[in-house]
Design a protein around this motif. Sequence first.
Motif, short mmCIF file in Angstrom:
data_model
loop_
_atom_site.label_atom_id
_atom_site.label_comp_id
_atom_site.label_asym_id
_atom_site.label_seq_id
_atom_site.Cartn_x
_atom_site.Cartn_y
_atom_site.Cartn_z
N LEU A 120 0.63 -1.37 -0.12
CA LEU A 120 0.03 0.04 -0.11
C LEU A 120 0.86 1.35 0.02
O LEU A 120 2.02 1.17 0.79
CB LEU A 120 -0.78 -0.01 1.26
N ASP A 121 0.51 2.39 -0.74
CA ASP A 121 1.12 3.44 -0.74
C ASP A 121 1.16 4.08 0.57
O ASP A 121 -0.01 4.13 1.18
CB ASP A 121 0.32 4.42 -1.86
N ARG A 122 2.32 5.01 0.98
CA ARG A 122 2.29 5.13 2.49
C ARG A 122 1.11 6.47 2.73
O ARG A 122 0.68 6.68 3.60
CB ARG A 122 3.67 5.55 2.59
N LEU A 123 1.17 7.27 1.77
CA LEU A 123 -0.03 8.22 1.75
C LEU A 123 -1.35 7.84 1.77
O LEU A 123 -1.99 8.22 2.56
CB LEU A 123 0.22 9.15 0.48
N HIS A 124 -1.77 6.85 1.15
CA HIS A 124 -3.03 6.33 1.18
C HIS A 124 -3.16 5.68 2.50
O HIS A 124 -4.29 5.69 3.14
CB HIS A 124 -3.19 5.43 0.14
N ALA A 125 -2.42 4.82 2.74
CA ALA A 125 -2.41 4.02 4.14
C ALA A 125 -2.49 5.26 5.44
O ALA A 125 -3.56 4.85 6.32
CB ALA A 125 -1.09 3.26 4.41
N ALA A 126 -1.80 6.53 5.30
CA ALA A 126 -1.80 7.29 6.21
C ALA A 126 -3.33 7.87 6.43
O ALA A 126 -3.87 8.29 7.41
CB ALA A 126 -0.92 8.27 6.12
N ALA A 127 -3.93 8.11 5.00
CA ALA A 127 -5.16 8.66 5.05
C ALA A 127 -6.39 7.78 5.71
O ALA A 127 -7.33 7.93 6.45
CB ALA A 127 -5.56 9.00 3.77
N ILE A 128 -6.03 6.30 5.36
CA ILE A 128 -6.90 5.57 6.00
C ILE A 128 -6.85 5.39 7.30
O ILE A 128 -7.82 5.30 8.14
CB ILE A 128 -6.70 4.07 5.44
N GLU A 129 -5.66 5.54 7.91
CA GLU A 129 -5.44 5.41 9.23
C GLU A 129 -6.28 6.60 10.01
O GLU A 129 -6.51 6.63 11.26
CB GLU A 129 -3.94 5.50 9.58
N ARG A 130 -5.85 7.86 9.44
CA ARG A 130 -6.53 9.02 9.91
C ARG A 130 -8.15 9.01 10.10
O ARG A 130 -8.63 9.34 11.00
CB ARG A 130 -6.23 10.31 9.22
N GLY A 131 -8.63 8.36 8.90
CA GLY A 131 -9.98 7.98 8.80
C GLY A 131 -10.46 7.33 10.21
O GLY A 131 -11.51 7.63 10.67
N ALA A 132 -9.74 6.32 10.13
CA ALA A 132 -10.14 5.19 11.35
C ALA A 132 -10.20 6.03 12.73
O ALA A 132 -10.95 5.80 13.56
CB ALA A 132 -9.30 4.00 11.22
N ARG A 133 -8.93 6.65 12.88
CA ARG A 133 -8.85 7.20 14.04
C ARG A 133 -9.89 8.37 14.36
O ARG A 133 -10.57 8.49 15.34
CB ARG A 133 -7.66 8.06 14.16
N ALA A 134 -10.33 9.19 13.27
CA ALA A 134 -11.52 9.95 13.44
C ALA A 134 -12.77 9.36 13.71
O ALA A 134 -13.49 9.80 14.36
CB ALA A 134 -11.66 10.85 12.08
N ARG A 135 -13.10 8.32 13.07
CA ARG A 135 -14.34 7.59 13.42
C ARG A 135 -14.24 7.03 14.72
O ARG A 135 -15.56 6.59 15.29
CB ARG A 135 -14.46 6.34 12.24
N HIS A 136 -13.18 6.84 15.33
CA HIS A 136 -13.07 6.19 16.73
C HIS A 136 -12.78 6.93 17.85
O HIS A 136 -12.54 6.63 19.18
CB HIS A 136 -12.27 4.77 16.50
N MET A 137 -12.81 8.14 17.91
CA MET A 137 -12.64 9.45 18.70
C MET A 137 -13.54 8.82 19.95
O MET A 137 -14.94 8.75 19.61
CB MET A 137 -12.30 10.70 18.37
N ARG A 138 -13.04 9.47 21.05
CA ARG A 138 -13.80 9.34 22.08
C ARG A 138 -13.92 10.88 22.87
O ARG A 138 -12.96 11.37 22.54
CB ARG A 138 -13.37 8.22 23.29
#
Length: 139
Positions: A120-138
């Motif tokens: 996976l492209d590192r930039l794409h992976a970082a965007a996916i990770e950021r999206g997961a982080r945003a969806r799971h914030m408390r």
Amino acid sequence: MTETNPLSPQDCLVAVMIAVSASDERIGTAELVKIESAVNNLPIFGDYDEDRVNIVAQTVFDLFSDEDGLDALFGLIRDNLPERLFETAYALACDVAAADGTLADTELRLLEEIRYELNLDRLHAAAIERGARARHMRL
């Protein structure tokens, strides 16, 4: 599972989610709920037989008990998951890892391995990770 095609593309996605969940040697309720929710609600699983989840889980557990099991799992995934779904697999893995609000070192290492194995492209992976982080914030 047949010899010629042991895992369907959906099975591969489930296997990745289960692998991430099991990577810290305990599967939490939040992670199980996340996997169940994905299988029940995402379009990619629209025609998926939910009974396969247990079969796929047992396959992952059997592979994890083998010394070269992780390599075998990635081989199965690369062989049976279309490349266009590699980012989907990573996104699902990130969502499962983030579901319980904590990321164990083993989960982080497995996510890194997934990025590498699926090229996976590192930039794409970082965007996916950021999206997961945003969806799971408390709060």
